[in-house]
Design an enzyme around this catalytic site. Structure first.
Site, short mmCIF file in Angstrom:
data_model
loop_
_atom_site.label_atom_id
_atom_site.label_comp_id
_atom_site.label_asym_id
_atom_site.label_seq_id
_atom_site.Cartn_x
_atom_site.Cartn_y
_atom_site.Cartn_z
N ASP A 128 -26.08 19.30 -7.33
CA ASP A 128 -25.82 17.89 -7.61
C ASP A 128 -24.37 17.61 -8.03
OD1 ASP A 128 -26.52 15.28 -7.78
OD2 ASP A 128 -28.11 15.56 -9.26
N TYR A 183 -13.95 8.08 -12.40
CA TYR A 183 -13.63 6.92 -11.55
C TYR A 183 -14.10 5.63 -12.21
CZ TYR A 183 -14.47 3.34 -7.97
OH TYR A 183 -14.52 2.15 -7.28
N THR A 243 -15.92 -2.65 -9.26
CA THR A 243 -17.12 -1.98 -8.77
C THR A 243 -18.30 -2.16 -9.72
OG1 THR A 243 -18.02 0.23 -8.36
CG2 THR A 243 -16.21 0.11 -9.91
N ASP A 244 -19.51 -2.02 -9.18
CA ASP A 244 -20.70 -2.08 -10.05
C ASP A 244 -20.84 -0.81 -10.89
OD1 ASP A 244 -21.40 -0.30 -8.03
OD2 ASP A 244 -23.31 -1.26 -7.54
N GLU A 245 -20.06 0.23 -10.55
CA GLU A 245 -20.21 1.50 -11.29
C GLU A 245 -19.80 1.36 -12.76
OE1 GLU A 245 -19.05 5.10 -9.45
OE2 GLU A 245 -19.70 4.45 -7.48
N ILE A 267 1.95 1.08 -6.70
CA ILE A 267 1.79 0.17 -7.84
C ILE A 267 2.22 0.82 -9.15
CG2 ILE A 267 0.05 -1.37 -6.84
CD1 ILE A 267 -2.08 0.21 -8.41
N THR A 285 -3.26 5.57 -11.17
CA THR A 285 -3.32 4.43 -10.24
C THR A 285 -4.20 3.30 -10.77
OG1 THR A 285 -2.74 5.60 -8.23
CG2 THR A 285 -4.19 3.71 -7.98
N ASN A 293 -30.88 7.83 -1.32
CA ASN A 293 -29.98 8.52 -0.39
C ASN A 293 -30.76 9.19 0.74
OD1 ASN A 293 -27.80 7.75 -1.92
ND2 ASN A 293 -27.66 9.67 -3.05
N ASP A 318 0.86 -1.19 0.00
CA ASP A 318 0.00 0.00 0.00
C ASP A 318 0.89 1.24 0.00
OD1 ASP A 318 -3.22 0.44 1.16
OD2 ASP A 318 -1.87 2.15 0.98
N LYS A 341 -12.01 2.37 -13.67
CA LYS A 341 -12.18 0.99 -13.19
C LYS A 341 -12.60 0.08 -14.36
CE LYS A 341 -11.93 -0.49 -9.50
NZ LYS A 341 -10.79 -1.03 -8.70
#
Ligand code: NAD
Ligand code: DAU
Length: 367
Positions: free
Chosen positions: A300, A170, A145-147, A62, A102, A269, A35, A174
């Site tokens: 937003d 992001y 991730t599910d994103e 990394i 990263t 939310n 890390d 991913k």
């Protein structure tokens, strides 16, 4: 075979729970927690296990390909469970390149290192007859991730077959890393597994994310900035259940496959924040409804995904995984942990993260 497992990002939120679970459960394996200790990494998360003989911490990035090579050789790494990442959507909107470095380049560095170090076993013949996969000598497990699937409308769930459609820097980073991982299987026969999980919550969660930020703000009677109309939906899973799923998939998942992880637990939310306020009022001995008065609707998040919801049927049916706690139990355990560990929150609030957002923007919608 006695495994020597490199876990990246083990000082972060999910990584620290995974490291604790595996280090205590598998005394015969050696674990190397790699890390870089960015703002999100915290060795306090692992204080209780840092002296275990099968646990080793390596401070490294990394992005440092040469160092990764040395470490693989020095520790004869047999497997990788890769969690290290920039993980916060709001930060990705402000500095997308950090996420490319990263999440994309860092992941490709790790893939290259594993491919080169395990090369002897990665022969074409072994790959053709499946020897490689059957022996399970090596695995590159990528935590995602599910994103990556984008945003759902009112109905439907993300399945493993849902096409990728990422919307934030992001999730784009991913998604890209997931594609590289799959490409290394197709091109170099690297034994890989990818899992895509929904929103986690629990102890050690960094207080820039919704639940820990709002717990911190409720304790300190600060505003609770709800983005947009508050009707965005997330599917919440207790972090220890995510760690249990990764352990199971690591040992029993099918090489080359993808597994969705989630607890069928959707909340808007605003409903979640109201539940949190109610539970916190009880714990803090405040009048019912007091904390709800802190809610403030703010501008937003740009490109805000409306709804995420995971179909975890494959994981449940094929590997027999189910969540171990209900949302109410998990949320109460989380609140109790944060109240008991106020110094953990205070240490973070007093250091550099502090108020990156407070100093620079009211919230990410203001940029
Ligand atoms: P986190 O931000 O809490 O922790 C990330 C860790 O990675 C930190 O310890 C940090 O120091 C380390 N790190 C960052 N950049 C690094 C680098 N270049 N080199 C080495 N280490 C580095 O993240 P998290 O929420 O625990 O997420 C872990 C993984 O799980 C991520 O890959 C994320 O995409 C994925 N994920 C998270 C969630 C969630 O709800 N938090 C859900 C699904 C998937
Ligand atoms: O779905 C999995 C993902 O969940 C992970 O891959 C990410 O690493 C993780 O950070 C999380 O992403 P989200 O963007 O869903 O989490 P976050 O806690 O930032 O926000 C949850 C919801 O709450 C989202 O709809 C935005 C909203 N929100 C968030 C914050 C920080 C607010 O309304 N106000 C806030 O101040």
């Amino acid at each position: 075979m006695k495994k020597k497992i490199l876990i990246t990002g083990g000082a972060g939120f999910i990584g620290s729970h995974l490291v604790r679970l595996m280090v205590t459960k598998y005394p015969d394996y050696q674990f190397f927690n790699l890390d870089a200790l960015t703002y999100a990494g915290n060795l306090e998360n692992l204080k209780d296990i840092e002296k275990f003989p099968n646990y080793h911490f390596v401070k490294a990035n990394i992005l440092d390909a040469a160092l990764l090579k040395v470490l693989f050789h020095k520790y004869s790494i047999t497997d990788v469970i890769h969690l290290a990442a920039e993980s916060h959507v709001d930060r990705s909107i402000i500095s997308p390149l950090d996420f490319v470095y990263t999440n994309v380049i860092g992941t490709v560095n790790l893939l290259n290192t594993a491919k080169d170090f395990w090369k002897g076993d990665l022969s074409y013949e072994n790959a053709q007859d499946g020897t490689w996969d059957k022996r399970r000598d090596h695995l590159f497990y990528h935590v995602s991730t599910d994103e990556v699937y984008g945003s759902l409308g009112k109905n439907g769930l993300f399945k493993e077959t849902t096409p990728y459609d990422p919307n934030s820097p992001y999730s784009a980073s991913k998604a890209s890393s997931d594609h590289f991982v799959r490409a290394y299987r197709e091109t170099y026969h690297l034994p890989i597994i990818v899992s895509n999980c929904s929103n986690n919550y629990g102890p050690n969660h960094f207080p820039e994310k919704l639940i820990p930020l709002f717990i911190d703000n409720i304790i300190n009677e600060k505003e609770l900035p709800v983005y947009g109309d508050g009707l965005y939906t997330r599917d919440w899973l207790y972090v220890i259940d995510h760690a249990r799923a990764i352990d199971l998939i690591f040992h029993e998942g099918k090489i080359g496959d993808t597994y969705n992880i989630g607890g069928f637990n959707e909340w808007t939310n605003i409903d979640l924040v109201k539940l949190l306020c109610l539970q916190m009022d009880k714990k803090l001995g405040r009048a019912k409804g007091e904390s709800e008065g802190l809610i403030k609707y703010v501008k937003d998040r740009p490109g805000h995904d409306r709804r995420y919801a995971i179909d975890a049927t494959k994981l449940e049916k094929e590997l027999g995984w189910t969540p171990s706690v209900t949302f109410e139990q998990g949320l109460e355990a989380t609140i109790d942990w944060f109240l008991k560990n106020k110094s953990w929150l205070d240490n973070i609030s007093n250091n550099s993260y502090q108020s990156y957002f407070e100093r620079n923007f009211r919230n990410v919608g203001e940029i």
